[in-house]
Design a protein around this motif. Structure first.
Motif: not given
Ligand SMILES: C[S@@+](CC[C@H](N)C(=O)[O-])C[C@H]1O[C@@H](n2cnc3c(N)ncnc32)[C@H](O)[C@@H]1O
Length: 286
Positions: A137-143
């Motif tokens: 579910m995370l965008k690249p760079g997401g946490f």
């Protein structure tokens, strides 16, 4: 849909109120809503998910931080959701099972995916796939920020010289024994699961449930309500070896006396954060 959580927990209106209070107390003791390393990397209007959201309370706190953000809560059950009309327009709640593959429409959608207190729903083998699943579910760079408590080493402590702790200890130990298969995992294993899911770096922050000493009694009363609700559920089901409803009522009275005498619970809260590598980082490694 298998709902392991329902084996041990109830979803009454009073549980929703307890969950709201628990979120508020935990945020007070943790000292932040999102880890400072996440805050420093987020855009002004982030897209944030709270999975296994319960009442959606976390999202309302996150919205206070980012009024222009978008906030999607999900849970396997709608039971604790407030009526849709009670939610701000940039907060939505929907049904999602963390043990099932997340729909492609949610892939790479979020700057942050938050999860908190899922232990009662998880068997030891459920954690690693859930981390992989939610990382999608995370965008690249997401946490991914995941908060769980170490209740294996929970302590029943005296706040005063003459505090009594026996009843509160008996209740907590009985509850821990019943769910002992589950409580060693999550808080202790999430850093490894996040690493194996390709998140980097991983940050683990640990804070005491009574970092703010003023919250001790409220944290204790709130935590005890979980064990009492469980004991009542077992009594109602007639589970072999369970206390009777009358015994639970008596124990609740005695536990209340312990708390009035200054007894309190203390445990560690683990906040584990992992970052999904950005596409640039992935390419630069190839
Ligand atoms: C202890 S509550 C925590 C709620 C919220 N995260 C909080 O901190 O207040 C656990 C929540 O997990 C939800 N849950 C249980 N199993 C789940 C699953 N497989 N997928 C998604 N949510 C689940 C329950 O319905 C419940 O609302």
């Amino acid at each position: 849909m298998t709902d392991k959580y329902a084996d041990n927990m109830t979803r009454h209106a009073s549980d929703a109120q307890r969950l709201d209070e628990q979120v508020d107390l935990m945020i007070e003791n943790i000292g932040y809503i999102l880890h400072p390393s996440i805050i420093s990397a987020l855009p002004k209007a982030p897209v944030i998910a709270d999975v296994a959201t319960g009442t959606g309370r976390f999202l309302l706190h996150a919205r206070d931080l980012y009024p222009d953000g978008s906030f999607d809560g999900s849970d396997i059950s709608r039971a604790a959701f407030p009526p849709p009309g009670d939610l701000p327009e940039n907060v939505t709640l929907t049904v999602l099972d963390v043990k099932k593959p997340v729909p492609e429409t949610l892939h790479e959608k979020y700057d942050v995916v938050n999860v908190r207190m899922l232990v009662a729903a998880m068997l030891p083998e459920d954690w690693a796939p859930a981390v992989v699943n939610l990382s999608r579910m995370l965008k690249p760079g997401g946490f991914l920020q995941w908060t769980e408590c170490d209740v294996v080493s929970i302590k029943q402590l005296r706040g005063r010289g003459d505090s009594s702790v026996e009843n509160i200890r008996f209740l907590q130990e009985t509850f821990n024994t019943a769910i002992q298969e589950q409580i060693s995992y999550g808080w202790s294993t999430l850093p490894t699961h996040m690493q194996e899911a390709g998140l980097h770096p991983i940050v683990r922050d640990i804070v005491s449930s009574d970092r703010i000493a003023d919250t001790r009694e409220r944290v204790t009363t709130n935590s005890i309500r979980v064990a009492l609700a469980w004991a009542r559920l077992m009594a109602a089901r007639g589970t072999p070896g369970a206390m009777t409803a009358e015994e639970v009522d008596q124990l609740e009275t005695n536990v209340q006396k312990d708390i009035e005498s200054g007894a309190y619970l203390r445990y560690d809260i683990h906040i584990i954060c992992g970052r999904k590598p950005s596409k640039q980082m992935t390419h630069s490694k190839l």
